[in-house]
Design a protein around this motif. Structure first.
Motif, PDB file in Angstrom:
ATOM      1  N   THR A   1       9.921  -7.696   0.333  1.00 24.27           N
ATOM      2  CA  THR A   1       9.171  -6.837   1.247  1.00 24.27           C
ATOM      3  C   THR A   1       7.680  -6.924   0.929  1.00 24.27           C
ATOM      4  O   THR A   1       7.288  -7.389  -0.155  1.00 24.27           O
TER       5      THR A   1
ATOM      6  N   PRO B   1       7.939 -11.423   5.353  1.00 24.30           N
ATOM      7  CA  PRO B   1       8.547 -10.378   4.525  1.00 24.30           C
ATOM      8  C   PRO B   1       9.596  -9.585   5.300  1.00 24.30           C
ATOM      9  O   PRO B   1       9.498  -9.392   6.515  1.00 24.30           O
ATOM     10  N   THR B   2      10.584  -9.128   4.587  1.00 27.79           N
ATOM     11  CA  THR B   2      11.638  -8.315   5.172  1.00 27.79           C
ATOM     12  C   THR B   2      11.169  -6.867   5.289  1.00 27.79           C
ATOM     13  O   THR B   2      10.576  -6.330   4.347  1.00 27.79           O
ATOM     14  N   PRO B   3      11.398  -6.231   6.434  1.00 27.84           N
ATOM     15  CA  PRO B   3      11.041  -4.806   6.530  1.00 27.84           C
ATOM     16  C   PRO B   3      11.809  -3.990   5.493  1.00 27.84           C
ATOM     17  O   PRO B   3      13.021  -4.169   5.317  1.00 27.84           O
ATOM     18  N   ARG B   4      11.101  -3.128   4.809  1.00 31.83           N
ATOM     19  CA  ARG B   4      11.736  -2.292   3.803  1.00 31.83           C
ATOM     20  C   ARG B   4      12.534  -1.168   4.472  1.00 31.83           C
ATOM     21  O   ARG B   4      12.108  -0.619   5.507  1.00 31.83           O
TER      22      ARG B   4
ATOM     23  N   PRO C   1      10.421  -1.323  -4.857  1.00 27.89           N
ATOM     24  CA  PRO C   1      10.727  -2.019  -3.601  1.00 27.89           C
ATOM     25  C   PRO C   1      11.321  -3.396  -3.833  1.00 27.89           C
ATOM     26  O   PRO C   1      10.996  -4.074  -4.819  1.00 27.89           O
TER      27      PRO C   1
END
Length: 400
Positions: free
Chosen positions: A338, A367-370, A334
């Motif tokens: 994220t 955090p950035t959505p994965r 990932p």
């Protein structure tokens, strides 16, 4: 940040889960972000064994057909049928082919051998008799409910005869026609017969409730509970078929909403029997609204977990699961920005994360959505962290 993240992690065991919860829940819901991976199911089995042996849990409920699940429960409580038969006919969605599910049933049967009824383990499916391409006929559930009442209640009180039900139901292939999922005109759900069946199902369920004192004295609590399950299922299926025949823009939203409401009703019935571990997709168990894009439409509906949590409060707990990689499905390491990427640096293969501490540790970091390269895996929505009681992180999912 790496050191702080590590401080949020605990060993994955039942005792650690319980320490993170505000109270001992009647329903401990463990979600998964993808289906069919025995790595996750084996971990579920391990946690259930610990909950049984250390916390007194006696039921596991999974995302499978609630009526078919009665065959599994009969097998593990009384030895009815063979293990092979139960795995073939007791699970929907193809779950019976899972080695981990087979091991679960085998272990539960062995555990129950020689134990008294109050101490036996139970199995429940809590999904409706629904598949992606079709819904079951209401025949099995509706006739089972009618048969139970006809055996123990004065015939004059019944709203119809078995012959009337059979005539109104017609052939089962009218109900299970797969083209009805994409073409409402192919559904019988708004026919005159279906409308009459919905009224009769309501009357039968009402009669079951009205006659509860007599029925509990004449039969058993288990028999009455099963009749209630048949009633919920028949009514739910008839509602589902009604919306399959609908042509309004609300059609798909109502279909997914009816399914999760059926799940919620079954979970509340499970909760009434005592503490249980619930296992299903994160989207069915989370407290937030679920979302899905289908046919160019963005659908939003309240999940079963949201409905149950609203009723049970602290007696419902939700532990989401997040994954690092599923390399055999093209899900690789990932991105580091994220939630999964932040947790991927943990040294353990699996970790139990204190979501309250993790949220505090992240602070103003968002955090950035994965983004998943594979449709079968739904990454964790960072916005859902705060409404999860804990997070189970599995670093690498191995091929089953």
């Amino acid at each position: 940040m790496a050191t702080d993240i590590k401080d949020t992690a605990h060993a994955v065991d039942a005792a650690s889960v319980m320490r993170l919860l505000p109270a001992r829940p009647r329903l401990l819901a463990l979600g998964e972000p993808t289906h069919g991976e025995d790595t996750l199911l084996a971990l579920r089995n391990e946690l259930f064994r610990q909950l049984v042996e250390q916390e007194g849990y006696r039921t596991i409920a999974i995302e499978s057909d609630c009526v078919m699940g009665l065959l599994v429960d009969d097998h593990i409580t009384s030895g009815t049928g063979t293990l092979d038969e139960v795995m073939r006919h007791g699970f929907s969605h193809g779950w019976g082919g899972s080695a981990a599910n087979r091991e679960l049933v085998h272990w539960m049967r062995a555990y129950n051998d020689g134990r008294s009824a109050p101490d036996r383990l139970h199995f429940a499916g809590f999904d409706g008799p629904l598949e992606i391409t079709a819904a079951a006929s209401p025949r099995q559930a509706l006739t089972a409910l009618h048969d139970y009442l006809a055996a123990w209640v004065d015939a004059d009180l019944l709203p119809c005869t078995a012959e009337t039900l059979n005539h109104l139901l017609g052939t089962d292939d009218r109900w299970t026609n797969p083209t009805a999922m994409t073409d409402p005109d192919q559904s019988v759900g708004q026919s005159a017969e279906a409308r009459e069946l919905r009224l009769l199902a309501n009357d039968l369920v009402a009669l079951l409730d009205e006659q509860m004192p007599h029925l509990l004295a004449a039969t058993t609590r288990e028999d009455w509970d099963r009749a209630r399950l048949y009633g919920r299922t028949a009514s739910g299926l008839l509602r589902y078929h009604r919306w399959m025949a609908d042509t309004s823009p609300a059609r798909m939203t109502r279909l997914v909403g009816v399914r999760d409401q059926m799940m919620a009703d079954n979970l509340l019935a499970v909760a009434a029997r005592g503490p249980a571990l619930v296992y299903a997709h994160n989207s069915h168990l989370q407290r937030e609204k679920s979302t899905m894009r289908m046919g160019g439409m963005q659908l939003e509906w309240w999940s079963a977990g949201a409905v149950v949590s609203a009723q049970l409060g602290e007696e419902y707990a939700f532990v989401a699961t997040a994954l690092g990689t599923i390399r055999h499905q093209g899900v690789d390491t990932p991105p580091p920005d994220t939630v999964e990427g932040l947790l991927y640096g943990l040294p353990e293969d699996r970790s139990l994360i204190d979501t309250r501490r993790l949220t505090t540790t992240l602070g103003d970091t968002h955090p950035t959505p994965r983004v998943s390269p594979w449709f079968g895996y739904a990454p964790l929505d960072p916005a859902h962290l705060a409404n999860s009681d804990a997070l189970l992180f599995v670093k690498d999912v191995q091929r089953s």
